[in-house]
Design a protein around this motif. Structure first.
Motif, mmCIF file in Angstrom:
data_model
loop_
_atom_site.group_PDB
_atom_site.id
_atom_site.type_symbol
_atom_site.label_atom_id
_atom_site.label_comp_id
_atom_site.label_asym_id
_atom_site.label_seq_id
_atom_site.Cartn_x
_atom_site.Cartn_y
_atom_site.Cartn_z
ATOM 1 N N TYR A 145 -8.733 -4.268 0.536
ATOM 2 C CA TYR A 145 -8.959 -4.388 2.089
ATOM 3 C C TYR A 145 -9.465 -5.449 2.818
ATOM 4 O O TYR A 145 -9.106 -6.264 3.906
ATOM 5 C CB TYR A 145 -9.265 -3.068 2.620
ATOM 6 N N LYS B 144 -7.208 -0.383 7.804
ATOM 7 C CA LYS B 144 -7.020 0.842 7.201
ATOM 8 C C LYS B 144 -6.271 1.696 8.179
ATOM 9 O O LYS B 144 -5.379 2.543 7.619
ATOM 10 C CB LYS B 144 -8.390 1.343 6.923
ATOM 11 N N VAL C 207 -2.644 0.681 7.838
ATOM 12 C CA VAL C 207 -1.894 1.234 6.535
ATOM 13 C C VAL C 207 -1.650 2.639 6.714
ATOM 14 O O VAL C 207 -0.824 3.359 6.288
ATOM 15 C CB VAL C 207 -2.931 0.785 5.393
ATOM 16 N N SER C 208 -2.832 3.617 7.312
ATOM 17 C CA SER C 208 -2.563 4.919 7.560
ATOM 18 C C SER C 208 -1.455 5.259 8.219
ATOM 19 O O SER C 208 -0.819 6.229 7.915
ATOM 20 C CB SER C 208 -3.805 5.741 7.910
ATOM 21 N N ASP D 106 -11.819 -4.261 8.676
ATOM 22 C CA ASP D 106 -11.588 -3.302 7.466
ATOM 23 C C ASP D 106 -10.976 -2.112 8.275
ATOM 24 O O ASP D 106 -9.841 -1.394 7.821
ATOM 25 C CB ASP D 106 -12.370 -2.984 6.844
ATOM 26 N N ALA D 107 -11.521 -1.570 9.225
ATOM 27 C CA ALA D 107 -11.420 -0.273 9.905
ATOM 28 C C ALA D 107 -9.953 -0.427 10.642
ATOM 29 O O ALA D 107 -9.063 0.459 10.365
ATOM 30 C CB ALA D 107 -12.538 0.305 10.881
ATOM 31 N N PHE E 85 0.753 -1.138 -0.058
ATOM 32 C CA PHE E 85 0.025 0.032 -0.024
ATOM 33 C C PHE E 85 0.769 1.164 -0.092
ATOM 34 O O PHE E 85 0.279 2.408 -0.085
ATOM 35 C CB PHE E 85 -0.960 0.066 1.372
#
Length: 250
Positions: A194, A209, A212-213, A205-206, A184
């Motif tokens: 995702y 994410k 990854v952020s 998923d949250a 990513f």
């Protein structure tokens, strides 16, 4: 290009962590013989050895000559105290380094060839063919030696940042997670996205994410730290980032 898309957010990363690191590698290396300066100089040369080798090869020198010249250049860089004379007000260190190499090639390369190979500085094995193999993998384009240097400097710097990021994940026991989500960083699409990866990692998923952020944010911070080492101040970091993206898109 996808890499640039994946790194767009870095331009907005806060420079707050870089207030005391500008040119620290260069300055330490120029302070004279010591364990610290030796380590700093080795790090510096390992960063720039390959881009400068690619520059010398693109100038038309044969592989063994290019290795000799690059090794000898770094030996002269240390022996003649070039680093101690670097003026931080006169631009970025990589610009100084390339100008110094061009001067060396124009005026001293014949004498360097007559000396013992490597000049006592060995950042790679002169019997190692991997460097030349790597050069042969470069696109046979019309890029000038200067553009090749810029491109390979950018790629080398990004590789170092990824290595630092991986080490941080591994040290915190999250090496496996990094292996799964590092894709990513480039902005490339992972097959399944995702949702599929979240199932594989047994998370939501949250949460994925968010991971990854945070990875991208830390990547941006590390990239700015690396760049800040060889610019005059925090106000030049964004300019150098733009130069990095331009080099990658060449």
């Amino acid at each position: 290009m996808s890499l640039e898309r994946g790194l767009e957010q870095i331009d907005g990363t806060s420079p707050r962590t870089f207030a005391t690191t500008h040119w620290s590698v260069v300055l330490t290396a120029g302070q004279g013989p010591s364990t610290e300066s030796d380590a700093a100089l080795e790090r510096l040369c390992r960063t720039y050895w390959w881009p400068l080798y690619a520059f010398v090869r693109r100038r038309g020198h044969e592989p063994h000559d290019a290795q000799d010249l690059t090794q000898e250049f770094f030996a002269r860089l240390l022996a003649k105290d070039f680093l101690r004379a670097v003026d931080r007000s006169k631009g970025k260190f990589r610009s100084f380094l390339l100008a110094a190499l061009e001067h060396f090639l124009a005026n001293e390369w014949r004498r360097a060839r007559a000396q013992k190979r490597g000049g006592g500085v060995a950042f790679i094995s002169l019997d190692d063919t991997s460097t030349e193999n790597r050069y042969q993998q470069l696109p046979s384009s019309a890029l000038s030696p200067e553009r090749i240097f810029e491109q390979q400097w950018a790629m080398t710097l990004l590789q170092q940042v990824v290595s630092r990021l991986r080490e941080e994940f591994v040290s915190s026991g999250k090496g496996a997670l990094f292996s799964e989500i590092k894709i990513f960083l480039t902005g490339d699409k992972r097959a399944g996205g995702y949702a599929e990866l979240a199932v594989k990692l047994q998370t939501s998923d949250a949460a994925l994410k968010m991971a990854v952020s945070r990875m991208k944010q830390r990547y941006g911070e590390l990239l700015r730290e690396e760049i800040a080492m060889t610019v005059n101040g925090p106000e030049e970091v964004d300019e150098e980032l733009r130069a990095l993206f331009a080099a990658l898109s060449a």
